[in-house]
Design a protein around this motif. Sequence first.
Motif, mmCIF file in Angstrom:
data_model
loop_
_atom_site.group_PDB
_atom_site.id
_atom_site.type_symbol
_atom_site.label_atom_id
_atom_site.label_comp_id
_atom_site.label_asym_id
_atom_site.label_seq_id
_atom_site.Cartn_x
_atom_site.Cartn_y
_atom_site.Cartn_z
ATOM 1 N N ILE A 122 0.752 -1.263 0.075
ATOM 2 C CA ILE A 122 0.064 0.133 0.095
ATOM 3 C C ILE A 122 0.927 1.460 -0.065
ATOM 4 C CG2 ILE A 122 -1.687 1.454 1.294
ATOM 5 C CD1 ILE A 122 -3.089 -1.279 2.150
ATOM 6 N N LYS A 123 1.841 1.224 0.917
ATOM 7 C CA LYS A 123 2.720 2.204 0.997
ATOM 8 C C LYS A 123 3.409 2.618 -0.462
ATOM 9 C CE LYS A 123 5.730 3.070 4.275
ATOM 10 N NZ LYS A 123 6.462 3.047 5.239
ATOM 11 N N LYS A 124 4.020 1.539 -1.147
ATOM 12 C CA LYS A 124 4.608 1.668 -2.392
ATOM 13 C C LYS A 124 3.529 2.025 -3.434
ATOM 14 C CE LYS A 124 7.604 -0.961 -5.537
ATOM 15 N NZ LYS A 124 8.113 -2.482 -5.772
ATOM 16 N N TRP A 125 2.402 1.641 -3.535
ATOM 17 C CA TRP A 125 1.556 2.018 -4.430
ATOM 18 C C TRP A 125 0.872 3.483 -4.282
ATOM 19 C CZ3 TRP A 125 -4.173 2.807 -3.752
ATOM 20 C CH2 TRP A 125 -4.829 2.896 -4.978
ATOM 21 N N ARG A 126 0.635 4.016 -3.301
ATOM 22 C CA ARG A 126 0.499 5.414 -2.927
ATOM 23 C C ARG A 126 1.842 6.120 -3.398
ATOM 24 N NH1 ARG A 126 -2.311 5.442 3.056
ATOM 25 N NH2 ARG A 126 -4.535 4.778 2.367
ATOM 26 N N MET A 127 2.978 6.025 -3.014
ATOM 27 C CA MET A 127 4.110 6.737 -3.240
ATOM 28 C C MET A 127 4.266 6.692 -4.989
ATOM 29 S SD MET A 127 8.010 5.936 -2.381
ATOM 30 C CE MET A 127 8.228 4.608 -3.016
ATOM 31 N N ASN A 128 3.888 5.642 -5.579
ATOM 32 C CA ASN A 128 3.934 5.662 -7.081
ATOM 33 C C ASN A 128 2.925 6.305 -7.818
ATOM 34 O OD1 ASN A 128 6.283 4.237 -7.272
ATOM 35 N ND2 ASN A 128 5.528 2.366 -7.664
ATOM 36 N N SER A 129 1.750 6.416 -6.980
ATOM 37 C CA SER A 129 0.531 7.206 -7.620
ATOM 38 C C SER A 129 0.573 8.685 -7.454
ATOM 39 C CB SER A 129 -0.911 6.537 -7.123
ATOM 40 O OG SER A 129 -0.723 7.067 -5.678
ATOM 41 N N ARG A 130 1.282 9.001 -6.309
ATOM 42 C CA ARG A 130 1.691 10.444 -6.174
ATOM 43 C C ARG A 130 2.683 10.882 -7.038
ATOM 44 N NH1 ARG A 130 2.202 9.939 0.224
ATOM 45 N NH2 ARG A 130 -0.064 9.914 0.739
ATOM 46 N N GLN A 131 3.694 10.000 -7.454
ATOM 47 C CA GLN A 131 4.719 10.469 -8.412
ATOM 48 C C GLN A 131 4.165 10.630 -9.680
ATOM 49 O OE1 GLN A 131 7.854 7.412 -7.808
ATOM 50 N NE2 GLN A 131 8.671 8.654 -6.251
ATOM 51 N N GLN A 132 3.259 9.594 -9.952
ATOM 52 C CA GLN A 132 2.647 9.727 -11.352
ATOM 53 C C GLN A 132 1.562 10.808 -11.356
ATOM 54 O OE1 GLN A 132 0.111 6.109 -12.392
ATOM 55 N NE2 GLN A 132 1.304 6.161 -14.243
ATOM 56 N N SER A 133 0.946 11.300 -10.379
ATOM 57 C CA SER A 133 0.096 12.586 -10.503
ATOM 58 C C SER A 133 0.854 13.484 -10.492
ATOM 59 C CB SER A 133 -0.855 12.375 -9.281
ATOM 60 O OG SER A 133 -0.328 12.617 -8.218
ATOM 61 N N SER A 134 1.925 13.675 -9.860
ATOM 62 C CA SER A 134 2.794 14.880 -9.885
ATOM 63 C C SER A 134 3.445 15.072 -11.446
ATOM 64 C CB SER A 134 3.889 14.925 -8.689
ATOM 65 O OG SER A 134 4.723 13.939 -9.010
ATOM 66 N N ARG A 135 3.695 13.773 -12.051
ATOM 67 C CA ARG A 135 4.490 13.846 -13.328
ATOM 68 C C ARG A 135 3.360 14.313 -14.208
ATOM 69 N NH1 ARG A 135 5.468 8.483 -14.892
ATOM 70 N NH2 ARG A 135 6.256 8.239 -12.693
ATOM 71 N N GLN A 136 1.981 13.888 -14.251
ATOM 72 C CA GLN A 136 1.073 14.134 -15.168
ATOM 73 C C GLN A 136 0.765 15.706 -15.100
ATOM 74 O OE1 GLN A 136 -2.104 11.709 -13.953
ATOM 75 N NE2 GLN A 136 -1.578 10.034 -15.468
ATOM 76 N N THR A 137 0.703 16.269 -13.527
ATOM 77 C CA THR A 137 0.448 17.612 -13.456
ATOM 78 C C THR A 137 1.861 18.557 -14.073
ATOM 79 O OG1 THR A 137 -0.597 17.286 -11.378
ATOM 80 C CG2 THR A 137 0.371 19.370 -11.865
#
Length: 149
Positions: free
Chosen positions: A110-125
């Motif tokens: 869960i921690k890894k998935w949340r970290m990757n989803s945050r990185q992906q959303s910041s990359r998209q932004t």
Amino acid sequence: VLALIAFICIETIMECSPCEGLYFFEFVSCSALVVTGVLLLMFSLNLHTRIPQINWNLTDLVNTGLSTFFFFIASVVLAALNHKTGAEIAAVIFGFLAMAVYAVNTYLAIKKWRMNSRQQSSRQTSDYIRARTESREVDHRPDIQRLDA
């Protein structure tokens, strides 16, 4: 390893009268062992990089979450329906240990998935902001003349 030991313990039981709990525990331990083994092999050999269409962090999270849940249910059912033989008690103990290890792995996934989803959303932004900035830059072309002048 704990799922394998639990599976071996459950396979040593020769007779049972209500066998449903035993069969369910056997199915859960064998399924968890096979699926986790396949995922471990894929991650160890970096085969998961050849299939980028699959979200492997989410796949690992779902596997560990479901294994935790089903090991808990199977261990409780086997603990309630066993005949207090050594193999059944050992299977229940290793079932709960496997559940605990899968629970820790679920937390880490869960921690890894949340970290990757945050990185992906910041990359998209940042991609969005860069695209908007580039679209606002005006390309002045002196070779184009106005027709109404």
